[in-house]
Design an enzyme around this catalytic site. Structure first.
Site, PDB file in Angstrom:
ATOM      1  N   SER A 162       7.881 -15.169 -13.161  1.00  0.00           N
ATOM      2  CA  SER A 162       7.838 -16.584 -12.808  1.00  0.00           C
ATOM      3  C   SER A 162       8.822 -16.867 -11.670  1.00  0.00           C
ATOM      4  CB  SER A 162       8.144 -17.411 -14.070  1.00  0.00           C
ATOM      5  OG  SER A 162       7.946 -18.780 -13.848  1.00  0.00           O
ATOM      6  N   LYS A 167       4.393 -22.437 -11.754  1.00  0.00           N
ATOM      7  CA  LYS A 167       5.290 -21.595 -12.553  1.00  0.00           C
ATOM      8  C   LYS A 167       5.760 -22.310 -13.823  1.00  0.00           C
ATOM      9  CE  LYS A 167       5.457 -17.871  -9.878  1.00  0.00           C
ATOM     10  NZ  LYS A 167       4.731 -16.636 -10.235  1.00  0.00           N
ATOM     11  N   ASP A 219      -9.351  -9.798  -8.380  1.00  0.00           N
ATOM     12  CA  ASP A 219      -8.607 -11.035  -8.152  1.00  0.00           C
ATOM     13  C   ASP A 219      -8.363 -11.657  -9.520  1.00  0.00           C
ATOM     14  OD1 ASP A 219      -7.861 -13.726  -7.543  1.00  0.00           O
ATOM     15  OD2 ASP A 219      -8.862 -13.543  -5.585  1.00  0.00           O
ATOM     16  N   ILE A 263       7.923  -6.426  -5.928  1.00  0.00           N
ATOM     17  CA  ILE A 263       8.645  -6.528  -7.203  1.00  0.00           C
ATOM     18  C   ILE A 263       7.907  -5.776  -8.305  1.00  0.00           C
ATOM     19  CG2 ILE A 263       9.344  -8.136  -9.032  1.00  0.00           C
ATOM     20  CD1 ILE A 263      10.112 -10.148  -6.861  1.00  0.00           C
TER      21      ILE A 263
END
Ligand code: COA
Length: 318
Positions: free
Chosen positions: A159, A177, A64, A16
């Protein structure tokens, strides 16, 4: 739309977020994408750079989002090499399917660390650059501005919709989220007065992504594909989703372009759900962790979940 602006994208090598970055670069931005896997991050960066002649896309691996110091160093390097940071996408996320019975305290914490703490760390590492950008590029609505002026100082967190209703086998992600959405609301309130616009994009099921291969049984994926074949004009095909289809990465990059271009200049603290209305039928439209035919609550009472998931564990470890 994005000429000369710089985007900083965590999780930018993922399906995405690489599509979001690709769209911004195509429209004139340069970018830094951040990831844990150095080789994958650098390879995807090189590939995205091909979308526009002269584009600069830097892949910064071995970072990270759980490690603030590494992330801050990446943001500082991005600003030093590309001249600032104007747009930020906090997209790094972790997920797997597990009921509470199969979630160790460390498993729950791991997803909160990546999604929630990772988003907070991303805000902390970049927000001063965004404030600077918002002041430098106030956009078309500023007094006396060129009506085509491109603004800066924009933030998006990627999210999900699971926490709107709760969803079995997603307790960890739902909690993580919900907190991500809350962090973005605080950024919008605290930094809006300094010109930074912060928003959430909440994708629904997106076809062809790592996320869907972790959440969805391969039988469901095949089922969606066959329904799609019977419904010309749909891309993914799902009669139980109001729009009739799973989403595409293009849907999410289009939403990103909307928020990061002049169309989004006064959109702040918003949650933009891009799921074809799926969350309104959550449970019937979203089949996270289930094979076709598995029904609530029978699969839970029987202690069952799909065994056809990438990265899935078929048995509870507790
Ligand atoms: N079910 C239950 N628990 C699981 C699990 C699963 N499918 N996968 C991992 N865990 C647990 C581990 O057992 C461990 O807990 P423990 O120490 O009590 O045994 C804990 O989660 C951490 O796992 P680990 O593999 O050490 O974490 P990591 O930091 O290397 O990886 C993950 C993070 C688990 C989120 C991994 O799935 C990941 O890296 N995902 C990134 C990509 C991704 O999820 N993309 C989709 C986004 S929608």
């Amino acid at each position: 739309m994005a000429y000369g602006r710089v985007a900083f994208v965590t999780g930018g090598a993922g399906d995405i977020c690489s599509a979001q970055t690709r769209a911004l670069v195509y429209l004139g931005a340069n970018a830094c994408i951040i990831g844990r896997n150095a080789e994958k991050t650098e390879t995807v960066a090189r590939d995205i750079a091909k979308v526009r002649k002269g584009a600069k896309v830097i892949g910064i691996g071995n970072v990270d989002v759980r490690n603030f110091d590494n992330l801050k160093a990446a943001a500082d390097r991005c600003a030093a090499e590309l001249g600032g940071i104007d747009f930020v996408i906090a997209g790094a996320a972790g997920n797997f399917v597990a009921p509470i019975a199969g979630l160790s305290p460390n498993a729950f914490k791991t997803v909160l660390d990546i999604d929630t703490i990772g988003t907070f760390n991303t805000v902390k590492a970049t927000v001063d650059y965004l404030v600077e950008s918002a002041s430098k590029y106030p956009g078309a609505s500023a007094a006396g501005a060129d009506p085509n002026a491109i603004s800066g100082g924009k933030f998006i967190a990627v999210s999900a919709t699971f926490h709107y209703t709760g969803l079995p086998m997603q307790a960890h992600v739902s909690a993580a989220k919900a907190a991500v959405d809350s962090i973005v609301a605080s950024v919008a309130l605290e930094y809006g007065p300094r010109g930074v616009m912060a928003n959430v994009i909440a994708p629904g099921p997106i076809e062809g992504t790592e996320g869907m291969s972790r959440l969805s049984s391969t039988d469901h994926v095949a089922d969606q594909a066959s329904k799609s074949a019977r419904q010309p004009g749909t891309r993914g095909g799902s009669p139980s989703i109001p729009s009739g289809r799973w989403g595409s990465v293009r849907d999410i990059s289009d939403a990103t372009v909307y928020l990061f271009s002049a169309t989004g200049d006064n959109v702040n603290g918003h949650v933009l759900v891009v799921d074809g209305g799926a969350w309104r039928r959550q449970g019937s439209a979203i089949s996270v962790g289930l094979d076709p035919g598995m029904e609530y609550p029978n699969f839970l009472l029987a202690g069952e979940m799909s065994t056809k998931l990438k990265g899935g564990k078929s048995k509870s470890k507790l």
